[in-house]
Design a protein around this motif. Structure first.
Motif, PDB file in Angstrom:
ATOM      1  N   PHE A  34      38.578  21.606 -21.662  1.00 31.72           N
ATOM      2  CA  PHE A  34      38.690  21.435 -23.103  1.00 31.72           C
ATOM      3  C   PHE A  34      37.902  20.192 -23.491  1.00 31.72           C
ATOM      4  CE2 PHE A  34      42.334  23.800 -21.710  1.00 31.72           C
ATOM      5  CZ  PHE A  34      42.506  24.761 -22.685  1.00 31.72           C
ATOM      6  N   THR A  35      36.965  20.350 -24.409  1.00 30.46           N
ATOM      7  CA  THR A  35      36.095  19.247 -24.816  1.00 30.46           C
ATOM      8  C   THR A  35      36.115  19.109 -26.330  1.00 30.46           C
ATOM      9  OG1 THR A  35      34.660  19.684 -22.928  1.00 30.46           O
ATOM     10  CG2 THR A  35      33.726  18.338 -24.712  1.00 30.46           C
ATOM     11  N   TRP A  36      36.302  17.879 -26.805  1.00 28.77           N
ATOM     12  CA  TRP A  36      36.248  17.597 -28.232  1.00 28.77           C
ATOM     13  C   TRP A  36      34.787  17.490 -28.651  1.00 28.77           C
ATOM     14  CZ3 TRP A  36      38.490  18.078 -32.604  1.00 28.77           C
ATOM     15  CH2 TRP A  36      38.089  17.335 -33.706  1.00 28.77           C
ATOM     16  N   ASP A  37      34.362  18.360 -29.577  1.00 32.53           N
ATOM     17  CA  ASP A  37      33.012  18.330 -30.134  1.00 32.53           C
ATOM     18  C   ASP A  37      33.085  17.551 -31.439  1.00 32.53           C
ATOM     19  OD1 ASP A  37      30.648  18.842 -31.563  1.00 32.53           O
ATOM     20  OD2 ASP A  37      30.423  20.814 -30.621  1.00 32.53           O
ATOM     21  N   GLU A  38      32.620  16.328 -31.390  1.00 30.89           N
ATOM     22  CA  GLU A  38      32.736  15.435 -32.549  1.00 30.89           C
ATOM     23  C   GLU A  38      31.943  15.940 -33.748  1.00 30.89           C
ATOM     24  OE1 GLU A  38      32.049  10.747 -33.469  1.00 30.89           O
ATOM     25  OE2 GLU A  38      32.774  11.334 -31.485  1.00 30.89           O
ATOM     26  N   ASP A  39      30.754  16.485 -33.531  1.00 27.72           N
ATOM     27  CA  ASP A  39      29.934  16.976 -34.642  1.00 27.72           C
ATOM     28  C   ASP A  39      30.592  18.160 -35.354  1.00 27.72           C
ATOM     29  OD1 ASP A  39      27.978  15.057 -34.136  1.00 27.72           O
ATOM     30  OD2 ASP A  39      26.872  16.392 -32.782  1.00 27.72           O
ATOM     31  N   ALA A  40      31.156  19.080 -34.581  1.00 26.39           N
ATOM     32  CA  ALA A  40      31.794  20.267 -35.163  1.00 26.39           C
ATOM     33  C   ALA A  40      33.253  20.007 -35.530  1.00 26.39           C
ATOM     34  CB  ALA A  40      31.719  21.431 -34.183  1.00 26.39           C
ATOM     35  N   GLU A  41      33.790  18.877 -35.070  1.00 24.25           N
ATOM     36  CA  GLU A  41      35.199  18.515 -35.288  1.00 24.25           C
ATOM     37  C   GLU A  41      36.134  19.628 -34.816  1.00 24.25           C
ATOM     38  OE1 GLU A  41      35.775  17.210 -39.319  1.00 24.25           O
ATOM     39  OE2 GLU A  41      34.668  15.361 -38.952  1.00 24.25           O
ATOM     40  N   GLU A  42      35.897  20.074 -33.571  1.00 27.64           N
ATOM     41  CA  GLU A  42      36.749  21.103 -32.984  1.00 27.64           C
ATOM     42  C   GLU A  42      36.776  20.975 -31.461  1.00 27.64           C
ATOM     43  OE1 GLU A  42      35.073  24.843 -34.151  1.00 27.64           O
ATOM     44  OE2 GLU A  42      33.448  24.717 -32.722  1.00 27.64           O
ATOM     45  N   VAL A  43      37.766  21.591 -30.875  1.00 32.30           N
ATOM     46  CA  VAL A  43      37.894  21.615 -29.421  1.00 32.30           C
ATOM     47  C   VAL A  43      37.221  22.882 -28.906  1.00 32.30           C
ATOM     48  CG1 VAL A  43      39.508  21.750 -27.484  1.00 32.30           C
ATOM     49  CG2 VAL A  43      40.033  20.295 -29.447  1.00 32.30           C
ATOM     50  N   ILE A  44      36.396  22.718 -27.886  1.00 33.97           N
ATOM     51  CA  ILE A  44      35.710  23.825 -27.241  1.00 33.97           C
ATOM     52  C   ILE A  44      36.400  24.078 -25.899  1.00 33.97           C
ATOM     53  CG2 ILE A  44      33.507  24.688 -26.341  1.00 33.97           C
ATOM     54  CD1 ILE A  44      33.489  24.029 -29.368  1.00 33.97           C
ATOM     55  N   ARG A  45      36.821  25.328 -25.663  1.00 31.34           N
ATOM     56  CA  ARG A  45      37.421  25.675 -24.379  1.00 31.34           C
ATOM     57  C   ARG A  45      36.447  26.511 -23.581  1.00 31.34           C
ATOM     58  NH1 ARG A  45      38.967  29.638 -21.676  1.00 31.34           N
ATOM     59  NH2 ARG A  45      38.874  31.089 -23.407  1.00 31.34           N
ATOM     60  N   GLU A  46      36.282  26.147 -22.311  1.00 28.75           N
ATOM     61  CA  GLU A  46      35.449  26.911 -21.385  1.00 28.75           C
ATOM     62  C   GLU A  46      36.285  27.197 -20.152  1.00 28.75           C
ATOM     63  OE1 GLU A  46      31.003  25.480 -21.663  1.00 28.75           O
ATOM     64  OE2 GLU A  46      32.345  23.770 -21.387  1.00 28.75           O
ATOM     65  N   GLY A  47      36.038  28.325 -19.524  1.00 33.98           N
ATOM     66  CA  GLY A  47      36.746  28.648 -18.300  1.00 33.98           C
ATOM     67  C   GLY A  47      37.677  29.826 -18.466  1.00 33.98           C
ATOM     68  N   ASP A  48      38.719  29.843 -17.631  1.00 36.49           N
ATOM     69  CA  ASP A  48      39.625  30.980 -17.564  1.00 36.49           C
ATOM     70  C   ASP A  48      40.970  30.660 -18.160  1.00 36.49           C
ATOM     71  OD1 ASP A  48      37.707  32.392 -15.991  1.00 36.49           O
ATOM     72  OD2 ASP A  48      38.373  31.244 -14.236  1.00 36.49           O
ATOM     73  N   LEU A  49      41.649  31.703 -18.590  1.00 33.88           N
ATOM     74  CA  LEU A  49      43.042  31.631 -19.013  1.00 33.88           C
ATOM     75  C   LEU A  49      43.858  32.479 -18.051  1.00 33.88           C
ATOM     76  CD1 LEU A  49      42.670  32.059 -22.874  1.00 33.88           C
ATOM     77  CD2 LEU A  49      43.175  29.965 -21.627  1.00 33.88           C
ATOM     78  N   PRO A  50      45.141  32.181 -17.882  1.00 34.22           N
ATOM     79  CA  PRO A  50      45.958  33.031 -17.005  1.00 34.22           C
ATOM     80  C   PRO A  50      45.915  34.480 -17.484  1.00 34.22           C
ATOM     81  CG  PRO A  50      47.155  31.040 -17.628  1.00 34.22           C
ATOM     82  CD  PRO A  50      45.911  31.077 -18.452  1.00 34.22           C
ATOM     83  N   SER A  51      45.883  35.392 -16.529  1.00 38.27           N
ATOM     84  CA  SER A  51      45.865  36.810 -16.906  1.00 38.27           C
ATOM     85  C   SER A  51      47.250  37.255 -17.346  1.00 38.27           C
ATOM     86  CB  SER A  51      45.367  37.660 -15.724  1.00 38.27           C
ATOM     87  OG  SER A  51      46.242  37.520 -14.639  1.00 38.27           O
TER      88      SER A  51
END
Length: 53
Positions: A34-51
């Motif tokens: 989870f990364t905070w994107d300061e320019d977009a003012e949102e959290v970006i999630r990358e990767g997997d979620l539990p199935s």
């Protein structure tokens, strides 16, 4: 479990049980960053979620 990667990003490890497993014997993991994107003012999630079971 969560680990800080850099000042604006964390990695989270989700441990979870599948339908045929007891919760005390979980063997599955999913990793997300989870990364905070300061320019977009949102959290970006990358990767997997539990199935879903």
């Amino acid at each position: 479990m969560a680990d800080r990667l850099v000042y604006n990003s964390i990695q989270v490890t989700h441990t979870y049980a599948q339908e045929d497993e007891a919760t005390a014997a979980v063997s599955h993991e999913a990793f997300s960053a989870f990364t905070w994107d300061e320019d977009a003012e949102e959290v970006i999630r990358e990767g997997d979620l539990p199935s879903l079971p």
